[in-house]
Every structure is written in C-alpha cells, then in structure tokens.
Design a protein around this motif. Structure first.
Motif, short mmCIF file in Angstrom:
data_model
loop_
_atom_site.label_atom_id
_atom_site.label_comp_id
_atom_site.label_asym_id
_atom_site.label_seq_id
_atom_site.Cartn_x
_atom_site.Cartn_y
_atom_site.Cartn_z
N PRO A 221 8.20 1.51 0.40
CA PRO A 221 6.76 1.74 0.25
C PRO A 221 5.89 0.52 0.56
O PRO A 221 4.81 0.65 1.13
N VAL A 222 6.38 -0.67 0.24
CA VAL A 222 5.58 -1.88 0.53
C VAL A 222 5.49 -2.09 2.04
O VAL A 222 4.43 -2.45 2.57
N THR A 223 6.59 -1.86 2.76
CA THR A 223 6.57 -1.99 4.22
C THR A 223 5.59 -1.00 4.83
O THR A 223 4.82 -1.34 5.72
N TRP A 224 5.61 0.25 4.33
CA TRP A 224 4.66 1.25 4.83
C TRP A 224 3.23 0.85 4.52
O TRP A 224 2.34 1.01 5.36
N LEU A 225 3.00 0.31 3.34
CA LEU A 225 1.64 -0.11 2.97
C LEU A 225 1.14 -1.22 3.90
O LEU A 225 0.02 -1.16 4.39
N ILE A 226 2.00 -2.21 4.16
CA ILE A 226 1.61 -3.31 5.05
C ILE A 226 1.38 -2.77 6.46
O ILE A 226 0.38 -3.11 7.12
#
Length: 135
Positions: A102-107
């Motif tokens: 999820p953090v990769t998608w957010l970035i």
C-alpha cells in the motif's frame, strides 16, 4: 628485553608529576575521564542502530519499487515481477520483496502524472483486487 630499574620508574613518575603541576599552574584543566557505559546501554544503542538500519533499508526498498513502477508502468512492472516469480529461488524471493504494498501504491499514485488512479488502472493493487472481487 631489559627491565627498568626502580629508579628509572621513579624518575619517569617525577617528570609526569612535574608536567602535571606545571600545566595546572599555567591554567590547563584536565578533562574528566569519561565514565564507562553499562553493558545494557551499549546493547540498547546497538539495537537502536540496527532498528534504524532496517527502517532505512525498508524505506529504500519501497522508494525503489515506486520508482520502478513509475518508470516501467504498473502493468509492465507486474509482468516483470510475475516473470521473476517463475524463476529460481533467488528470483522468487526477489519477486516477493518487489510485491507492491500500500505504501508503494500511495507513493506511485502521488507522483503519477497521468489521470486516474494508478493502482486501479494497472489491474494490480488493493483497489483493483477489490474491484475484481466485487465483479
């Protein structure tokens, strides 16, 4: 090796004491000795350092995944990751580490210059999986 006589040792001690007295008269201040830290403090410091290193490594991996996803595009990134998963043990571990989180998608969504949601448009990610499950 030659043993020093008691007189040589006494002379050396006298010279050291004379230098210390001369320094004290000239206003030199002797720095206090640093107390040794307890073993518990040292181990806590090492644990903190290890924790910081793991956090920095994790952040680097997440930023690298987001950069690759932006450079290749989400579908090509997914295809490359799927190809890695079909390889040997090292490639499978790499594919596991490169799985978008999820953090990769957010970035990636934040930096993405295109229109629409990057994760939904790619067919990968939490939003896309939720949409496929609903359909």
């Amino acid at each position: 090796m030659q043993l020093e006589s008691r007189q040589d040792i006494a002379d050396r001690m006298q010279r050291i004491e004379t230098m210390r007295l001369r320094d004290a008269l000239n206003g030199a201040v002797e720095a206090p000795a640093r107390p040794k830290r307890a073993a518990a403090e040292r181990s806590h410091g090492r644990f903190g350092l290890a924790l910081r290193m793991v956090a920095l490594l994790s952040l680097t991996l997440i930023l690298m995944k987001a950069g690759l996803m932006l450079e290749l595009g989400p579908q090509a990134y997914g295809q490359h990751r799927d190809a890695l998963a079909k390889g040997g043990p090292l490639e499978q571990v790499s594919a596991l580490l490169m799985a978008p989180d999820p953090v990769t998608w957010l970035i990636s969504d934040t930096v993405w210059s295109g229109t629409g949601d990057l994760a939904a448009a790619s067919g990968y990610g939490v939003a896309a999986q939720a949409a496929q499950a609903a359909a």
